[in-house]
Design a protein around this motif. Structure first.
Motif, mmCIF file in Angstrom:
data_model
loop_
_atom_site.group_PDB
_atom_site.id
_atom_site.type_symbol
_atom_site.label_atom_id
_atom_site.label_comp_id
_atom_site.label_asym_id
_atom_site.label_seq_id
_atom_site.Cartn_x
_atom_site.Cartn_y
_atom_site.Cartn_z
ATOM 1 N N ILE A 11 -1.305 -22.863 1.790
ATOM 2 C CA ILE A 11 -2.507 -23.471 1.498
ATOM 3 C C ILE A 11 -3.590 -23.222 2.468
ATOM 4 O O ILE A 11 -4.857 -22.769 2.623
ATOM 5 C CB ILE A 11 -2.441 -24.756 0.936
ATOM 6 C CG1 ILE A 11 -1.492 -24.931 -0.224
ATOM 7 C CG2 ILE A 11 -3.960 -25.441 0.543
ATOM 8 C CD1 ILE A 11 -1.668 -24.458 -1.346
ATOM 9 N N LEU A 30 -17.004 -18.723 -3.216
ATOM 10 C CA LEU A 30 -15.758 -18.431 -3.158
ATOM 11 C C LEU A 30 -15.152 -18.478 -1.895
ATOM 12 O O LEU A 30 -15.484 -17.330 -1.040
ATOM 13 C CB LEU A 30 -15.019 -17.448 -3.895
ATOM 14 C CG LEU A 30 -13.679 -17.026 -3.714
ATOM 15 C CD1 LEU A 30 -12.921 -18.366 -4.447
ATOM 16 C CD2 LEU A 30 -13.191 -15.870 -4.557
ATOM 17 N N LYS A 86 -6.432 -15.823 -17.078
ATOM 18 C CA LYS A 86 -6.550 -17.202 -16.831
ATOM 19 C C LYS A 86 -8.153 -17.511 -16.831
ATOM 20 O O LYS A 86 -8.600 -18.303 -17.466
ATOM 21 C CB LYS A 86 -5.878 -17.861 -15.384
ATOM 22 C CG LYS A 86 -4.414 -17.609 -15.912
ATOM 23 C CD LYS A 86 -4.136 -19.195 -16.162
ATOM 24 C CE LYS A 86 -3.018 -19.570 -17.203
ATOM 25 N NZ LYS A 86 -2.517 -20.926 -17.411
ATOM 26 N N PRO A 87 -8.929 -17.089 -15.807
ATOM 27 C CA PRO A 87 -10.501 -17.437 -15.600
ATOM 28 C C PRO A 87 -11.266 -17.014 -16.538
ATOM 29 O O PRO A 87 -10.891 -15.844 -17.211
ATOM 30 C CB PRO A 87 -10.698 -16.911 -14.057
ATOM 31 C CG PRO A 87 -9.402 -16.540 -13.490
ATOM 32 C CD PRO A 87 -8.542 -16.271 -14.497
ATOM 33 N N GLY A 109 -10.576 -20.397 -1.770
ATOM 34 C CA GLY A 109 -10.103 -20.401 -3.015
ATOM 35 C C GLY A 109 -8.874 -21.359 -3.352
ATOM 36 O O GLY A 109 -8.582 -21.335 -4.504
ATOM 37 N N GLN A 110 -8.496 -22.249 -2.456
ATOM 38 C CA GLN A 110 -7.366 -23.057 -2.795
ATOM 39 C C GLN A 110 -7.721 -24.498 -3.651
ATOM 40 O O GLN A 110 -7.054 -25.082 -4.141
ATOM 41 C CB GLN A 110 -6.693 -23.465 -1.655
ATOM 42 C CG GLN A 110 -6.447 -22.482 -0.597
ATOM 43 C CD GLN A 110 -5.215 -21.623 -1.213
ATOM 44 O OE1 GLN A 110 -4.206 -21.933 -1.392
ATOM 45 N NE2 GLN A 110 -5.927 -20.382 -1.689
ATOM 46 N N VAL A 130 -10.017 -21.444 -7.113
ATOM 47 C CA VAL A 130 -9.405 -20.895 -8.200
ATOM 48 C C VAL A 130 -8.394 -21.596 -9.070
ATOM 49 O O VAL A 130 -8.322 -21.311 -10.312
ATOM 50 C CB VAL A 130 -8.519 -19.796 -7.282
ATOM 51 C CG1 VAL A 130 -7.730 -18.960 -8.217
ATOM 52 C CG2 VAL A 130 -9.386 -18.631 -6.641
ATOM 53 N N PRO A 131 -7.660 -22.864 -8.570
ATOM 54 C CA PRO A 131 -7.185 -23.485 -9.826
ATOM 55 C C PRO A 131 -8.193 -23.806 -10.806
ATOM 56 O O PRO A 131 -7.862 -24.134 -12.042
ATOM 57 C CB PRO A 131 -6.605 -24.764 -8.710
ATOM 58 C CG PRO A 131 -6.456 -24.197 -7.460
ATOM 59 C CD PRO A 131 -7.509 -23.112 -7.357
ATOM 60 N N ASN A 178 -8.873 -21.203 -12.878
ATOM 61 C CA ASN A 178 -7.622 -20.928 -13.890
ATOM 62 C C ASN A 178 -7.317 -21.876 -14.886
ATOM 63 O O ASN A 178 -7.102 -21.508 -16.211
ATOM 64 C CB ASN A 178 -6.238 -20.870 -12.755
ATOM 65 C CG ASN A 178 -6.199 -19.718 -12.226
ATOM 66 O OD1 ASN A 178 -6.938 -18.570 -12.173
ATOM 67 N ND2 ASN A 178 -5.102 -19.758 -11.214
ATOM 68 N N PHE A 179 -7.950 -23.019 -14.669
ATOM 69 C CA PHE A 179 -8.109 -24.125 -15.634
ATOM 70 C C PHE A 179 -9.146 -23.960 -16.525
ATOM 71 O O PHE A 179 -9.407 -24.857 -17.430
ATOM 72 C CB PHE A 179 -7.957 -25.501 -15.312
ATOM 73 C CG PHE A 179 -6.465 -25.956 -14.619
ATOM 74 C CD1 PHE A 179 -5.508 -26.027 -15.658
ATOM 75 C CD2 PHE A 179 -6.471 -26.481 -13.464
ATOM 76 C CE1 PHE A 179 -4.293 -26.713 -15.208
ATOM 77 C CE2 PHE A 179 -5.162 -26.973 -12.913
ATOM 78 C CZ PHE A 179 -4.142 -27.012 -13.791
#
Ligand SMILES: Cc1cc2nc3c(=O)[nH]c(=O)nc-3n(C[C@H](O)[C@H](O)[C@H](O)COP(=O)(O)OP(=O)(O)OC[C@H]3O[C@@H](n4cnc5c(N)ncnc54)[C@H](O)[C@@H]3O)c2cc1C
Ligand code: FES
Ligand code: FES
Lengths: 163, 290
Positions: free
Chosen positions: B105, B31, B2-3, B34-35, B38-39, B42-43
Motif C-alpha cells: 500500500i 488519481l 469492476k469500475p 489509487g490505494q 481504486v477500491p 471497483n465498488f
C-alpha cells in the motif's frame, strides 16, 4: 465505452502489447489479456494481498492499479520467478515446509516473501508476521508460511542472496 | 469490469493537470496512488466521468529540507517513511507512516492522496495537524496556502479543496530544538486502520512544558486536542499533567461508534493513548537537533 488504449506490459522479461479499456485493472489485464492466471483475485479492493505482484521490483496490489498505468513498467508475476523447471527458493520452501494448503493466497505470499527477504535477508518470525500482515490466508494459520519464508531466507543467503 | 466507464488522461505537468481539472471540474477525479480511489472505483462508490492520473507529473514528487520541510504531494508513503531528511526534521512522521497499511500500500499511496482522501482513521492528517503543517492548493486560477485545520475542518472523506484544485505541496515548519514526540495508535492488527490514535509533540524548557500540540484520529474526523494541550502548557512533565491531558483528550475527541468499537471505548482509548504518547515524548527527544 471509453476507447481502448494500447499498452506494453513487460511481464516476466518479455514485452507484450495489449489493447485495454482505461478502466481495466492491471490484475484483470494480467489474467484475461495475458492469460497469466497465477495472479489471484480475492477481494479486489486492496485488503487480501492475493493479487500481489512486483512492479519495477516493488510489491504492489495489481487490483489497485489500472493496466494503462503499467505501460512500460517491469512486472513480475508468480509465473516469472522460477528458473525454467527449477523452482525459486521461496517456492521450494513453501512446498517443503507446507506453506500452502488450497494455494489461493500463495502467489501473493511468495512474491511478498521475496520482497521481505530482499530487504531483510535474515528476518525474524515477528518481522515476517508484521511485514506480511497484508497478505491473508484462510487455510494455514500462518505458522507454516512464516517457517517457509524463514527457510527460504536461509536458502537465499546461502545462494548468495540472489532473489 | 469492476469500475464504471471513465475517460482517462495522464498529464505530465502541473499546468496540464490544472487545465484538465478546470475543464472537467466536478466530473473529474485526480488519481494519485489509487490505494483509496481504486477500491472506490471497483465498488462503484466513485463513478467519475474523467480520471486525471497525476503519476506522470514528476515535479510533484520531492522532499526538500532547507529550513521548513517541503514535500511534493505525489511523494509515495514508502519514500516519505524512509527519507533521512524527514526523519531528521520530524521523526514522528516515519513513526506514523510505519503504521499505514502494508508495504504494498505504501509503495503506491501518496502523502497528498492521504490528506485529500481524509479518512477519519488515517494517521497523516492528525500528525500534520500536530506539526502545524500547511498545504498548497493550485488551480488554473492561482494558488493558495491552507493550514491543515482549515483543510480538514470537521470533514471526513472530504476536504475544503475545490473540485478544480490540485494539492501540490505540504510544508512543515522546523521543529523547536527541544521538542520531542510520541505516537500511539490502537488497531486490531498491524496495518489495519486504527480504532483511535494520538500524535503528540511537546517542547520543554528543562522540565516545564512550553508548547504542546496533539492531534487525534479515529473519531468522526481528525482533530487537534485543545483541552489536553491547555492542560500541558505550563505544567511539569509527569504523571499528573499527563493524566489531566488524557482526560482532556477524551473530552475533546469526537468519538464515534461502529462495528469495531463503541464511542465510549474509543474515548477511553484516546485517554490511555494520550498518556502513553506523552510518556514516550518525555522519554525520548526527537526533532530539531535534540
Ligand atoms: C488495505 C489498505 C490498508 C490501508 N491502511 C491505511 C492506514 O492504516 N492508514 C491510512 O492512513 N491509510 C491507509 N490506507 C489508505 C492509503 O494510505 C491511501 O494510499 C491513501 O489514503 C490515499 O492516497 P493515494 O495516493 O493512494 O490516493 P488516491 O487513492 O489516488 O486518491 C484518494 C483521493 O484523494 C484525491 N487526491 C489524491 N491526490 C490528490 C491531489 N494531489 N490533489 C487533489 N486531490 C487528490 C483523489 O481524487 C481521491 O479522491 C489503506 C489502504 C488499503 C488499500
Ligand atoms: S485482490 Fe488485490 S488485494 Fe485482494
Ligand atoms: S493456502 Fe488457502 S488461503 Fe492460504
Amino acid at each position: 465505452m471509453a476507447e481502448n488504449m494500447s499498452v506494453v506490459l513487460n511481464v516476466n522479461g518479455s514485452g507484450r502489447s495489449v489493447s485495454v479499456e482505461p478502466r481495466k485493472t492491471l490484475a484483470d489485464a494480467i489474467r484475461e489479456d495475458l492469460g497469466l492466471t497465477g495472479t489471484h483475485l480475492g477481494c479486489e479492493h486492496g485488503v487480501c494481498g492475493a493479487c500481489t505482484i512486483l512492479l519495477d521490483g516493488e510489491v504492489v496490489r495489481s487490483c489497485l492499479m489500472l493496466a494503462v498505468q503499467a505501460d512500460g513498467a517491469e512486472i513480475t508475476t508468480i509465473e516469472g520467478i522460477a528458473d525454467g523447471d527449477a523452482l525459486h527458493p521461496m517456492q521450494s520452501a513453501f512446498s517443503e515446509y507446507h506453506g500452502l494448503q488450497c494455494g489461493f493466497c500463495t502467489p501473493g505470499m511468495i512474491l511478498a516473501g521475496i520482497d521481505v527477504v530482499s530487504r531483510n535477508p535474515d528476518p525474524s518470525p515477528q518481522e515476517i508476521r508484521e511485514e506480511m500482515g497484508g497478505n491473508i490466508c484462510r487455510c494455514t494459520g500462518y505458522q507454516k508460511i512464516v517457517e517457509s519464508v524463514q527457510a527460504a531466507a536461509a536458502a537465499m543467503s546461502a545462494e548468495g542472496g540472489s532473489a | 469490469m469492476k469500475p464504471a466507464v471513465f475517460d482517462y488522461s495522464a498529464p505530465e505537468s502541473i499546468a496540464e493537470a490544472l487545465g484538465l481539472l478546470a475543464e472537467h471540474g466536478s466530473g473529474a477525479k485526480v488519481l494519485a496512488g489509487g490505494q483509496s480511489l481504486v477500491p472506490m472505483l471497483n465498488f462503484r462508490l466513485a463513478r467519475p466521468a474523467h480520471l486525471i492520473d497525476i503519476n506522470g507529473v514528476d515535479s510533484l514528487s520531492y522532499i526538500s529540507a532547507n529550513g521548513a520541510l517541503r514535500i511534493g504531494s505525489m511523494t509515495r508513503l514508502t519514500a516519505l517513511g524512509e527519507s533521512g531528511d524527514v526523519a531528521g526534521a520530524h521523526p514522528i512522521i516515519p513513526a506514523a507512516v510505519a503504521q499505514i497499511g502494508h508495504r504494498a500500500i505504501r509503495n503506491r499511496g501518496t502523502i497528498g492522496g492521504s490528506l485529500a482522501h481524509n479518512d477519519p482513521a488515517a494517521e497523516l492528517p492528525a500528525v500534520l495537524m500536530a506539526l502545524d503543517a500547511e498545504v498548497t492548493a493550485r488551480s488554473a486560477d492561482g494558488e493558495r496556502v491552507v493550514g491543515m485545520q482549515d483543510l480538514i475542518e470537521d470533514r471526513l472523506f472530504d476536504t475544503t479543496l475545490d473540485d478544480t484544485e490540485l494539492l501540490t505541496e505540504i510544508r512543515i515548519p522546523a521543529a523547536a530544538a527541544s521538542s520531542s514526540f510520541g505516537f500511539q495508535e490502537f488497531a486490531r492488527r498491524h496495518g489495519d486502520f486504527a480504532l483511535a490514535g494520538v500524535a503528540a509533540v511537546i517542547t520543554t524548557d528543562g522540565s516545564t512544558i512550553t508548547h504542546a500540540a496533539l492531534g487525534a484520529f479515529g473519531g468522526t474526523h481528525a482533530t487537534r486536542l485543545p483541552t489536553a494541550e491547555a492542560a500541558l502548557v505550563g505544567a511539569e512533565t509527569g504523571d499528573a499533567a499527563f493524566a489531566a491531558a488524557g482526560a482532556g483528550a477524551a473530552a475533546d475527541f469526537p468519538s464515534t461508534s461502529d462495528v469495531h468499537g463503541t464511542a465510549e471505548y474509543r474515548s477511553h482509548l484516546i485517554n490511555v493513548l494520550t498518556v502513553r504518547a506523552l510518556n514516550d515524548a518525555a522519554g525520548h527527544t526527537g526533532g530539531g537537533n535534540g
